[in-house]
Design a protein around this motif. Structure first.
Motif, PDB file in Angstrom:
ATOM      1  N   ASN A 424     -57.768  38.878 -15.913  1.00  0.00           N
ATOM      2  CA  ASN A 424     -56.918  38.782 -14.721  1.00  0.00           C
ATOM      3  C   ASN A 424     -56.533  40.141 -14.148  1.00  0.00           C
ATOM      4  OD1 ASN A 424     -56.941  36.002 -14.852  1.00  0.00           O
ATOM      5  ND2 ASN A 424     -55.083  35.891 -16.093  1.00  0.00           N
ATOM      6  N   PHE A 425     -56.467  41.166 -15.018  1.00  0.00           N
ATOM      7  CA  PHE A 425     -55.973  42.471 -14.568  1.00  0.00           C
ATOM      8  C   PHE A 425     -57.068  43.533 -14.514  1.00  0.00           C
ATOM      9  CE2 PHE A 425     -52.219  40.312 -16.136  1.00  0.00           C
ATOM     10  CZ  PHE A 425     -51.332  40.542 -15.118  1.00  0.00           C
ATOM     11  N   ALA A 426     -58.294  43.129 -14.643  1.00  0.00           N
ATOM     12  CA  ALA A 426     -59.414  44.053 -14.486  1.00  0.00           C
ATOM     13  C   ALA A 426     -60.320  43.476 -13.403  1.00  0.00           C
ATOM     14  CB  ALA A 426     -60.156  44.229 -15.809  1.00  0.00           C
ATOM     15  N   LYS A 427     -59.790  43.374 -12.185  1.00  0.00           N
ATOM     16  CA  LYS A 427     -60.463  42.666 -11.104  1.00  0.00           C
ATOM     17  C   LYS A 427     -61.812  43.290 -10.720  1.00  0.00           C
ATOM     18  CE  LYS A 427     -57.926  39.098 -10.105  1.00  0.00           C
ATOM     19  NZ  LYS A 427     -57.162  38.942  -8.868  1.00  0.00           N
ATOM     20  N   PHE A 428     -61.991  44.580 -10.976  1.00  0.00           N
ATOM     21  CA  PHE A 428     -63.280  45.196 -10.674  1.00  0.00           C
ATOM     22  C   PHE A 428     -64.401  44.631 -11.548  1.00  0.00           C
ATOM     23  CE2 PHE A 428     -61.003  48.884  -8.640  1.00  0.00           C
ATOM     24  CZ  PHE A 428     -61.647  48.791  -7.418  1.00  0.00           C
ATOM     25  N   LEU A 429     -64.031  44.043 -12.684  1.00  0.00           N
ATOM     26  CA  LEU A 429     -65.044  43.491 -13.590  1.00  0.00           C
ATOM     27  C   LEU A 429     -65.413  42.044 -13.250  1.00  0.00           C
ATOM     28  CD1 LEU A 429     -63.732  44.835 -17.024  1.00  0.00           C
ATOM     29  CD2 LEU A 429     -65.412  45.873 -15.497  1.00  0.00           C
ATOM     30  N   LYS A 430     -64.678  41.437 -12.317  1.00  0.00           N
ATOM     31  CA  LYS A 430     -64.899  40.024 -11.994  1.00  0.00           C
ATOM     32  C   LYS A 430     -66.356  39.696 -11.656  1.00  0.00           C
ATOM     33  CE  LYS A 430     -60.959  37.759 -12.311  1.00  0.00           C
ATOM     34  NZ  LYS A 430     -60.816  36.525 -13.104  1.00  0.00           N
ATOM     35  N   PRO A 431     -67.056  40.538 -10.863  1.00  0.00           N
ATOM     36  CA  PRO A 431     -68.449  40.196 -10.519  1.00  0.00           C
ATOM     37  C   PRO A 431     -69.370  40.123 -11.731  1.00  0.00           C
ATOM     38  CG  PRO A 431     -67.589  41.872  -9.028  1.00  0.00           C
ATOM     39  CD  PRO A 431     -66.603  41.736 -10.133  1.00  0.00           C
ATOM     40  N   TYR A 432     -68.960  40.717 -12.840  1.00  0.00           N
ATOM     41  CA  TYR A 432     -69.802  40.741 -14.039  1.00  0.00           C
ATOM     42  C   TYR A 432     -69.386  39.684 -15.066  1.00  0.00           C
ATOM     43  CZ  TYR A 432     -70.590  45.246 -11.818  1.00  0.00           C
ATOM     44  OH  TYR A 432     -70.862  46.219 -10.892  1.00  0.00           O
TER      45      TYR A 432
END
Length: 660
Positions: A424-432
């Motif tokens: 939830n708090f590492a939104k830059f990783l969402k695409p992966y």
């Protein structure tokens, strides 16, 4: 209690029956009320929790309780439907009773005496109760008179059993004691490990028994207790979010806010506003959850009073039917037996390409593997960790990670389970992150049961305290990032742990190229000797948080990857002292803010009114302010930091372009 004296007082009293009813509570349902008169409650079906004033009772079928007028009663049904009868009556001592009996009555009023027990012969009592109920509901004068006969027979049979069983007062069992402890220590650090140690039971046994009896895990119960208290403080006081977070056991107000939103469905500010707009709403969510366990006086108890405090996504989840605990226990035993050889027969290959654009190549290489290797590889190897040498699978496929999600993704591995805090708090990783990644709980309250259900063949953790618990489920590696001086070393180490050395090497090569590209982007945009600061005034109150190059909020990206210059104060007081951040007063803000300033913002949260010491800063007046989103910048792992650095470089470039 002397039961002979007890029945003697009944014999010298006048009894008036008030009401007899049969009540059904659906699975997971709740109910609460004050007893208007004295009464018996006889539960004949189901299991769950029942609060009687300051005492909690974990009941199952055929559980009997007596309480006096004014007692506060609260039911929480477990996994099954609960059926119970209540018999309400008024009792008064006859003025013709002897002085000794009247004296006993004054000292031990039998109609106000609380007690609870499980009868040895429950069916006999049930026959009396059911007969009373049937006769009472015919609503004829003769039948109502006849009910009184059944009632005295019920009391006589009851006291016989109480005397035979030697019931004096109800003794709490382990689950009840833990619940009592949680409500008394909700604002302190509580973990599954600490509870297991305090009650001298294994984590698995304690968790299993607690969930079997309450429908929730201990940590889920802790979270709900804290959220219920937080709701009460929001409604009854003007305490700030920071003050409320601290009072219910959370030092980080942002973490508390996110957890509150997940449990309740809205932010603390939205919740408080909604409650203020609800006319006449004076119920206490805390007491709604714990009855009077917290030693507060209730102002109102209403049957089925479960409006705002219960109708939340988190609460609904807590009362869903649980899976068979026998299966869970057998799974744990099986896992421990196979710890030396791992679970190598994973049903699928849960890997994906690294962020350097190699996902397709990685997938193709997996498809081209020899068929016997692709199906199964149970070989083991040793890796050196802060906990000593650990045997891990040569090619782990089912990876669970409770914190360092970025490095795992960087070497081309998609975990089967990860902490929701990171997701939830590492939104830059969402695409992966595909939807197949399972939530194993919030950081600090990881569910061992969820981890166990995923059948991992390796667990990556930052938490040395959790190592022993994790290692009973699967080979566990404590990944200590402070051991590594650079991001490349960190990724190389993760590649070694997961058998992904080639992927780690490629990611590091890509990292160097992308870092150089990001630096070049801002090289001619801001002066080489310009200083930059990172501040957070949105998640704190009455002061300013200044960020260093370690920890979250973009510090690593700004200072280590982009190589931007901190102010002298930031360098000497934070970076050189290896602090993550410090809190400074608004009066001294000029000492820490440089030529440029990066400011944290939170979606849906308005910033505070900024003082003149802020608005008069050169960086603010020159519009050298770069805003970044907390949800994207809370994480500080190597992968997130690279993505953050590229984002900051883009923002600086756009800021400079708009100023021309």
């Amino acid at each position: 209690m002397n039961w002979e004296e007890y029945i003697q007082m009944w014999d010298n009293s006048s009894i008036q029956l008030v009401d007899i009813r049969q009540i059904v509570i659906s699975s997971g349902g709740k109910q609460q009320y004050h007893l208007p008169v004295s009464g018996f409650i006889y539960i004949v079906q189901g299991q769950g929790s029942l609060w009687l004033d300051d005492d909690i009772h974990i009941f199952k079928r055929f559980y009997l309780l007596h309480a006096g007028k004014g007692s506060r009663i609260r039911f929480e049904a477990g996994q099954d439907e609960v059926t119970y009868y209540y018999i309400l009556y008024r009792g008064s001592m006859s003025p013709k009773a002897s002085k000794e009996i009247q004296k006993n009555y004054l000292m031990n009023n039998p109609f106000q005496l609380p007690y609870a027990y499980q009868p040895l012969a429950p069916v006999n009592l049930y026959r009396h109760v059911d007969s009373m109920y049937e006769e009472w509901n015919r609503r004829q004068i003769f039948e109502r008179f006849h009910v009184k006969i059944f009632f005295y027979q019920f009391v006589y049979t009851l006291v016989q059993q109480l005397k035979l069983q030697g019931v004096t007062s109800k003794e709490k069992d382990m689950v009840e004691e833990i619940i009592q402890y949680i409500h008394e220590h909700f604002n302190e650090s509580i973990s599954l490990e600490s509870l297991a140690e305090q009650w001298n039971y294994s984590i698995q046994y304690l968790s299993k028994q607690f969930k079997l009896r309450t429908g929730r895990s201990p940590i889920e119960y802790v979270i709900q207790a804290r959220m219920a208290k937080a709701k009460e403080l929001m409604i009854r006081t003007d305490a700030t979010a920071q003050e409320i977070a601290s009072s219910v056991g959370y030092s980080d107000v942002f973490y508390f806010t996110r957890l509150f939103k997940k449990q309740v469905g809205m932010t603390p500010g939205q919740y408080k506003k909604k409650m203020k707009e609800s006319a006449g709403d004076s119920d206490s969510p805390w007491e709604g959850f714990v009855s009077s366990m917290g030693k507060h006086s209730s102002t109102c108890y209403v049957i089925d009073d479960n409006h705002y405090q219960y109708k939340t996504e988190g609460d609904r989840q807590m009362y869903k039917g649980t899976r068979s605990k026998m299966v869970l226990t057998l799974m744990l035993c099986f896992t421990l037996m196979l710890a030396a050889c791992t679970n190598g027969n994973s049903s699928q290959n849960n890997t994906q390409g690294s962020a350097g654009g190699n996902s397709k190549q990685s997938a193709e290489s997996t498809q081209n593997m020899p068929s016997n290797e692709a199906k199964e590889d149970t070989s083991m190897r040793k890796v050196s960790t802060v906990m000593g040498e650990v045997s891990v699978p040569t090619h782990p496929k089912r990876v669970v990670v409770d914190w360092d999600l970025g490095p795992v993704l960087a070497v081309g591995v998609t975990p089967v389970g990860a902490s929701s805090t990171q997701m939830n708090f590492a939104k830059f990783l969402k695409p992966y992150l595909p939807d197949t990644v399972q939530d194993i709980g919030l950081e600090g309250s990881i569910s061992l049961e969820k981890v166990l259900d995923l059948s991992p063949d390796i667990i990556i953790t930052w938490n040395t305290a959790a190592y022993e618990s994790y290692s009973k489920i699967a080979p566990t590696v404590v990944f200590e990032t402070s051991k590594y001086s650079t991001i490349q070393e960190e990724i190389t180490a993760m590649g070694d742990i997961l058998g992904r050395q080639e992927e780690a090497k490629k990611w590091n090569e890509d990292f160097e190229k992308r870092t150089e590209a990001a630096r070049n982007k801002i090289r001619n945009v801001i002066p080489e000797d310009a200083t930059i600061s990172i501040v957070d005034y949105i998640t704190v109150d009455k002061f300013l948080m200044v960020i260093g190059n370690a920890g979250e909020r973009g510090g690593r990206a700004t200072y280590d990857i982009l190589g931007l210059n901190p102010t002298p104060k930031v360098k000497s007081e934070i970076i050189d002292k290896k602090e993550d951040r410090i809190e400074v007063s608004w009066e001294t803000v000029n000492d820490y803010v440089g030529d440029y300033v990066i400011v944290l913002k939170v979606e849906g949260k308005e910033p505070p009114k900024l003082p003149v010491t802020w608005t008069s800063l050169d960086a603010v007046k020159n519009h050298h302010v770069i805003e970044i989103e907390m949800e994207k910048y809370f994480a500080a792992d190597s992968f997130s930091s690279l993505l953050q650095a590229e984002d900051i470089a883009d923002k600086i470039t756009k800021m400079a372009a708009s100023a021309k």
